[in-house]
Design a protein around this motif. Structure first.
Motif, mmCIF file in Angstrom:
data_model
loop_
_atom_site.group_PDB
_atom_site.id
_atom_site.type_symbol
_atom_site.label_atom_id
_atom_site.label_comp_id
_atom_site.label_asym_id
_atom_site.label_seq_id
_atom_site.Cartn_x
_atom_site.Cartn_y
_atom_site.Cartn_z
ATOM 1 N N VAL A 82 -16.274 44.196 17.337
ATOM 2 C CA VAL A 82 -16.348 45.652 17.065
ATOM 3 C C VAL A 82 -17.437 45.889 16.022
ATOM 4 N N ARG A 83 -17.950 47.114 16.015
ATOM 5 C CA ARG A 83 -18.972 47.438 15.011
ATOM 6 C C ARG A 83 -18.329 47.649 13.646
ATOM 7 N N ASP A 84 -19.113 47.398 12.635
ATOM 8 C CA ASP A 84 -18.670 47.588 11.245
ATOM 9 C C ASP A 84 -18.450 49.069 10.954
ATOM 10 N N VAL A 85 -17.273 49.420 10.578
ATOM 11 C CA VAL A 85 -16.945 50.791 10.170
ATOM 12 C C VAL A 85 -16.820 50.858 8.643
ATOM 13 N N ASN A 86 -16.080 49.911 8.093
ATOM 14 C CA ASN A 86 -15.609 50.052 6.708
ATOM 15 C C ASN A 86 -16.713 50.092 5.656
ATOM 16 N N THR A 87 -17.736 49.262 5.809
ATOM 17 C CA THR A 87 -18.726 49.288 4.719
ATOM 18 C C THR A 87 -19.466 50.621 4.729
ATOM 19 N N TRP A 88 -19.512 51.255 5.909
ATOM 20 C CA TRP A 88 -20.172 52.569 5.983
ATOM 21 C C TRP A 88 -19.257 53.679 5.489
ATOM 22 N N GLY A 115 -8.964 44.903 -3.049
ATOM 23 C CA GLY A 115 -8.983 44.375 -1.687
ATOM 24 C C GLY A 115 -8.295 45.381 -0.793
ATOM 25 N N LEU A 116 -9.075 46.101 0.006
ATOM 26 C CA LEU A 116 -8.512 47.147 0.860
ATOM 27 C C LEU A 116 -8.163 46.561 2.219
ATOM 28 N N PRO A 117 -7.176 47.146 2.885
ATOM 29 C CA PRO A 117 -6.842 46.682 4.226
ATOM 30 C C PRO A 117 -8.031 46.862 5.168
ATOM 31 N N GLY A 118 -8.139 45.993 6.148
ATOM 32 C CA GLY A 118 -9.259 46.063 7.072
ATOM 33 C C GLY A 118 -9.198 47.233 8.039
ATOM 34 N N HIS A 119 -8.008 47.693 8.360
ATOM 35 C CA HIS A 119 -7.912 48.831 9.282
ATOM 36 C C HIS A 119 -8.631 50.028 8.684
ATOM 37 N N PRO A 120 -9.584 50.603 9.419
ATOM 38 C CA PRO A 120 -10.432 51.644 8.828
ATOM 39 C C PRO A 120 -9.691 52.838 8.241
ATOM 40 N N VAL A 121 -8.603 53.272 8.858
ATOM 41 C CA VAL A 121 -7.878 54.425 8.293
ATOM 42 C C VAL A 121 -7.201 54.005 6.994
ATOM 43 N N SER A 122 -6.598 52.831 7.009
ATOM 44 C CA SER A 122 -5.906 52.356 5.806
ATOM 45 C C SER A 122 -6.898 52.212 4.655
ATOM 46 N N ALA A 123 -8.066 51.647 4.957
ATOM 47 C CA ALA A 123 -9.055 51.412 3.910
ATOM 48 C C ALA A 123 -9.442 52.729 3.231
ATOM 49 N N ARG A 169 -6.495 34.060 8.577
ATOM 50 C CA ARG A 169 -7.876 34.446 8.271
ATOM 51 C C ARG A 169 -7.939 35.393 7.076
ATOM 52 N N ASP A 170 -6.816 35.677 6.471
ATOM 53 C CA ASP A 170 -6.797 36.658 5.386
ATOM 54 C C ASP A 170 -7.026 35.963 4.055
ATOM 55 N N LEU A 171 -8.313 35.961 3.646
ATOM 56 C CA LEU A 171 -8.740 35.120 2.536
ATOM 57 C C LEU A 171 -9.049 35.900 1.261
ATOM 58 N N GLY A 200 -10.778 44.210 4.277
ATOM 59 C CA GLY A 200 -10.375 43.247 5.300
ATOM 60 C C GLY A 200 -9.866 41.973 4.664
ATOM 61 N N GLY A 201 -9.065 41.259 5.415
ATOM 62 C CA GLY A 201 -8.566 39.975 4.935
ATOM 63 C C GLY A 201 -7.548 40.097 3.825
ATOM 64 N N SER A 202 -6.951 41.301 3.690
ATOM 65 C CA SER A 202 -6.023 41.499 2.572
ATOM 66 C C SER A 202 -4.588 41.159 2.959
ATOM 67 N N SER A 203 -4.352 40.961 4.264
ATOM 68 C CA SER A 203 -2.980 40.747 4.722
ATOM 69 C C SER A 203 -2.599 39.266 4.595
ATOM 70 N N VAL A 204 -1.712 38.825 5.446
ATOM 71 C CA VAL A 204 -1.134 37.490 5.242
ATOM 72 C C VAL A 204 -1.425 36.521 6.391
ATOM 73 N N GLY A 205 -2.414 36.853 7.230
ATOM 74 C CA GLY A 205 -2.755 35.972 8.347
ATOM 75 C C GLY A 205 -3.567 34.767 7.886
ATOM 76 N N ASP A 262 -15.059 37.886 11.239
ATOM 77 C CA ASP A 262 -15.924 37.218 12.225
ATOM 78 C C ASP A 262 -16.204 38.112 13.429
ATOM 79 N N GLU A 263 -15.318 39.073 13.654
ATOM 80 C CA GLU A 263 -15.439 39.911 14.853
ATOM 81 C C GLU A 263 -16.320 41.138 14.641
ATOM 82 N N ILE A 264 -16.787 41.319 13.396
ATOM 83 C CA ILE A 264 -17.498 42.566 13.073
ATOM 84 C C ILE A 264 -19.009 42.372 13.261
HETATM 85 N N1 LIG Z 1 2.017 39.755 10.263
HETATM 86 C C1 LIG Z 1 1.507 40.821 9.687
HETATM 87 N N2 LIG Z 1 0.390 41.327 10.166
HETATM 88 C C2 LIG Z 1 -0.140 42.421 9.613
HETATM 89 C C3 LIG Z 1 0.516 43.032 8.530
HETATM 90 C C4 LIG Z 1 1.675 42.450 8.029
HETATM 91 O O1 LIG Z 1 2.299 42.929 7.052
HETATM 92 N N3 LIG Z 1 2.136 41.330 8.633
HETATM 93 N N4 LIG Z 1 -0.014 44.172 8.015
HETATM 94 C C5 LIG Z 1 -0.807 44.979 8.922
HETATM 95 C C6 LIG Z 1 -1.422 46.028 8.197
HETATM 96 S S1 LIG Z 1 -0.393 47.267 7.716
HETATM 97 C C7 LIG Z 1 -2.749 46.085 7.997
HETATM 98 S S2 LIG Z 1 -3.425 47.452 7.255
HETATM 99 C C8 LIG Z 1 -3.644 45.018 8.385
HETATM 100 C C9 LIG Z 1 -4.503 44.594 7.199
HETATM 101 O O2 LIG Z 1 -5.323 43.623 7.617
HETATM 102 P P1 LIG Z 1 -6.366 42.920 6.681
HETATM 103 O O3 LIG Z 1 -6.613 43.666 5.450
HETATM 104 O O4 LIG Z 1 -5.958 41.511 6.534
HETATM 105 O O5 LIG Z 1 -7.693 43.074 7.526
HETATM 106 P P2 LIG Z 1 -8.212 42.244 8.779
HETATM 107 O O6 LIG Z 1 -7.122 41.447 9.356
HETATM 108 O O7 LIG Z 1 -9.456 41.607 8.360
HETATM 109 O O8 LIG Z 1 -8.550 43.437 9.733
HETATM 110 C C10 LIG Z 1 -7.595 44.305 10.223
HETATM 111 C C11 LIG Z 1 -8.190 45.119 11.359
HETATM 112 O O9 LIG Z 1 -9.248 45.898 10.901
HETATM 113 C C12 LIG Z 1 -10.462 45.583 11.606
HETATM 114 N N5 LIG Z 1 -11.572 45.630 10.676
HETATM 115 C C13 LIG Z 1 -11.702 44.861 9.574
HETATM 116 N N6 LIG Z 1 -12.874 45.129 8.972
HETATM 117 C C14 LIG Z 1 -13.492 46.062 9.719
HETATM 118 C C15 LIG Z 1 -14.725 46.744 9.609
HETATM 119 N N7 LIG Z 1 -15.564 46.489 8.591
HETATM 120 N N8 LIG Z 1 -15.051 47.655 10.541
HETATM 121 C C16 LIG Z 1 -14.205 47.890 11.579
HETATM 122 N N9 LIG Z 1 -13.010 47.303 11.711
HETATM 123 C C17 LIG Z 1 -12.664 46.391 10.812
HETATM 124 C C18 LIG Z 1 -10.248 44.216 12.121
HETATM 125 O O10 LIG Z 1 -11.050 43.935 13.228
HETATM 126 C C19 LIG Z 1 -8.764 44.229 12.457
HETATM 127 O O11 LIG Z 1 -8.557 44.885 13.686
HETATM 128 O O12 LIG Z 1 -2.936 43.890 8.797
HETATM 129 C C20 LIG Z 1 -1.867 44.166 9.671
HETATM 130 N N10 LIG Z 1 -1.317 42.938 10.107
#
Ligand SMILES: Nc1nc2c(c(=O)[nH]1)N[C@H]1C(S)=C(S)[C@@H](COP(=O)(O)OP(=O)(O)OC[C@H]3O[C@@H](n4cnc5c(N)ncnc54)[C@H](O)[C@@H]3O)O[C@H]1N2
Ligand code: MOO
Length: 402
Positions: A204-210, A301-309, A261-263, A254-259, A190-192
């Motif tokens: 924040v601006r979309d990084v990952n799809t690019w 399903g890749l992590p949302g953090h751009p470096v992790s992805a 909003r992680d769907l 994104g959304g791969s974690s356990v929050g 929702d924040e992208i």
């Molecule tokens: N309680 C816990 N919290 C988190 C854990 C955990 O184990 N327990 N793992 C952390 C790790 S490690 C990672 S990696 C992230 C993975 O998060 P998600 O895959 O669920 O991704 P989001 O929550 O949707 O986003 C994470 C972060 O990345 C930003 N983001 C997402 N998409 C984009 C995009 N297209 N362009 C730019 N930035 C993007 C998003 O705004 C969030 O800041 O979870 C940790 N948390």
């Protein structure tokens, strides 16, 4: 909770075994560069198909030149000439020399070629040879380049210019390659906001799809960008279904974690025919990665953090697109500072590469996996293997160029 924690290698293997192979097509040699070979190719004939001279000079029997010198040349009878593209008319007899050009076919009976520089035609029938040649000297033998029946290029090879030349010499006018896999890329959050927008507070601006579509293209795939969907189950499911219909595989970021909003997990599980293979990798960054197949199509399903992805894409998805990249070019470099890591987990640490006192060094750059400029600064990723408990300054470590 994360329910299965696999190593990267185990996860890759699981995906590979469960996925439907990428579609194959045949392309002409002119389109083969950079494409990935879909099967082992074996040579159907010897190349060259005959013994050839590698120099301009005279075909001889080496034994006839033994002991030849400036002062005491071997005197041979000029008995024939080899014409390019044609077989010699007859056999070369003892004591004979035949004119031959570079690439010409050796006459039967000849086993070496003397370079023209070391000879002199004394008259129309006589050649003086001022240096001896050994048997096989200045000759490539039949099959020296390629032997019939041998695999010349393995399945999975990304074809390079020399490979194209090799295919040409072996007569492969068309080659079986994988069709460039179409890979859908979906972002969530929702924040992208789109790149063209100015982010408001909390956005924040979309990084990952690019970055991921760029990574797919760099790996030889054909990326299809589906943009960013909101953190709503129906929207994510709809985007996934559409991408699966139109593509050979999908990366959801994104959304791969356990929050709350992680769907991603729920959305993938809900797709008809879906089989979730793992959720959770023993790797940092990239722990929350999810892997599934839907009717044989990969969904990661890749992590949302751009470096992790990007890091996970590079080591999990890319080797499936480019099998050679499973063993990418590894360098060894000395660490300039110590790094910690937990055993039982692989770590990838962005680093700059340099040379200090004639030795390649890796300078770790410290950062957080949400910071894309961190990765952009790096030339390499230091790899700390599963069993390592960090690495000390001065230690040699494996690095992957990025
Ligand atoms: N309680 C816990 N919290 C988190 C854990 C955990 O184990 N327990 N793992 C952390 C790790 S490690 C990672 S990696 C992230 C993975 O998060 P998600 O895959 O669920 O991704 P989001 O929550 O949707 O986003 C994470 C972060 O990345 C930003 N983001 C997402 N998409 C984009 C995009 N297209 N362009 C730019 N930035 C993007 C998003 O705004 C969030 O800041 O979870 C940790 N948390
Ligand atoms: O392990 Mo997460 O993938 O760093 O930020």
């Amino acid at each position: 909770m994360l329910f299965t924690t696999l190593t990267l290698a185990e996860a890759r293997e699981k995906l590979r075994r469960s996925m439907r192979p990428w579609p194959v097509e045949e392309v002409g040699l002119g389109e083969a560069l950079g494409r990935i070979l879909a099967q082992d190719l074996a040579a159907r004939e010897d190349v060259p198909g005959f013994d050839r001279s590698t120099v301009d000079g005279y075909a001889v029997r080496a034994a006839d030149t033994f002991g030849a010198s400036e002062g005491l040349p071997a005197i041979l009878r000029l008995a024939g000439e080899v014409y390019m593209g044609s077989p010699p008319e007859k056999e070369l007899l003892p004591g004979e020399a035949w004119r031959i050009s570079t690439g010409g076919m050796l006459p039967e009976g000849a086993d070496a070629v003397v370079m023209v520089e070391y000879t002199e035609e004394l008259d129309e029938e006589t050649v003086a040879v001022y240096r001896p040649v050994a048997p096989g000297e200045n000759v490539v033998r039949r099959g020296d380049d390629v032997q019939a029946g041998r695999v010349i290029l393995p399945a999975g090879r990304r074809l390079r210019p020399a490979d194209v030349g090799l295919l040409a010499t072996c007569g492969w006018e068309r080659v079986p390659v994988f069709r460039k896999p179409r890979i859908g890329v979906i972002g969530t959050g929702d924040e992208i906001v789109e790149v063209g927008q100015v982010p408001g507070p909390g956005q924040v601006r979309d990084v990952n799809t690019w970055s991921l579509t760029a990574a797919v293209a760099a790996a030889g795939g054909e990326p299809v960008r589906y943009g960013v969907v909101r953190d709503r189950l129906p929207e994510i499911k709809e985007a996934l279904s559409r991408a699966l219909e139109e593509c050979d595989g999908v990366c959801l970021a994104g959304g791969s974690s356990v929050g709350v909003r992680d769907l991603a997990l729920e959305a993938i599980e809900d797709l008809p025919g879906a089989e979730v293979l793992f959720h959770g990798l023993a790797v940092r960054p990239g722990k929350p990665t999810l892997g599934a197949v839907v009717d044989g199509k990969l969904v990661v399903g890749l992590p949302g953090h751009p470096v992790s992805a990007l890091v996970v894409f590079n080591f999990l998805f890319r080797p499936l697109l480019e099998p050679e990249k499973e063993n990418p070019l590894l360098l060894r470099a000395r660490l300039t500072r110590s790094l910690s890591s937990a055993p039982g987990r692989e770590d990838f640490v962005p680093a700059e590469i340099g040379v200090e006192e004639g030795v390649m060094v890796a300078r770790p750059i410290l950062g957080k996996s949400g910071l894309i400029a961190w990765l952009a600064r790096a030339q390499a990723l230091i790899h700390l293997p599963l069993d390592a408990e960090g690495a000390a300054a001065g230690e040699w470590v494996d690095v992957f160029l990025v």
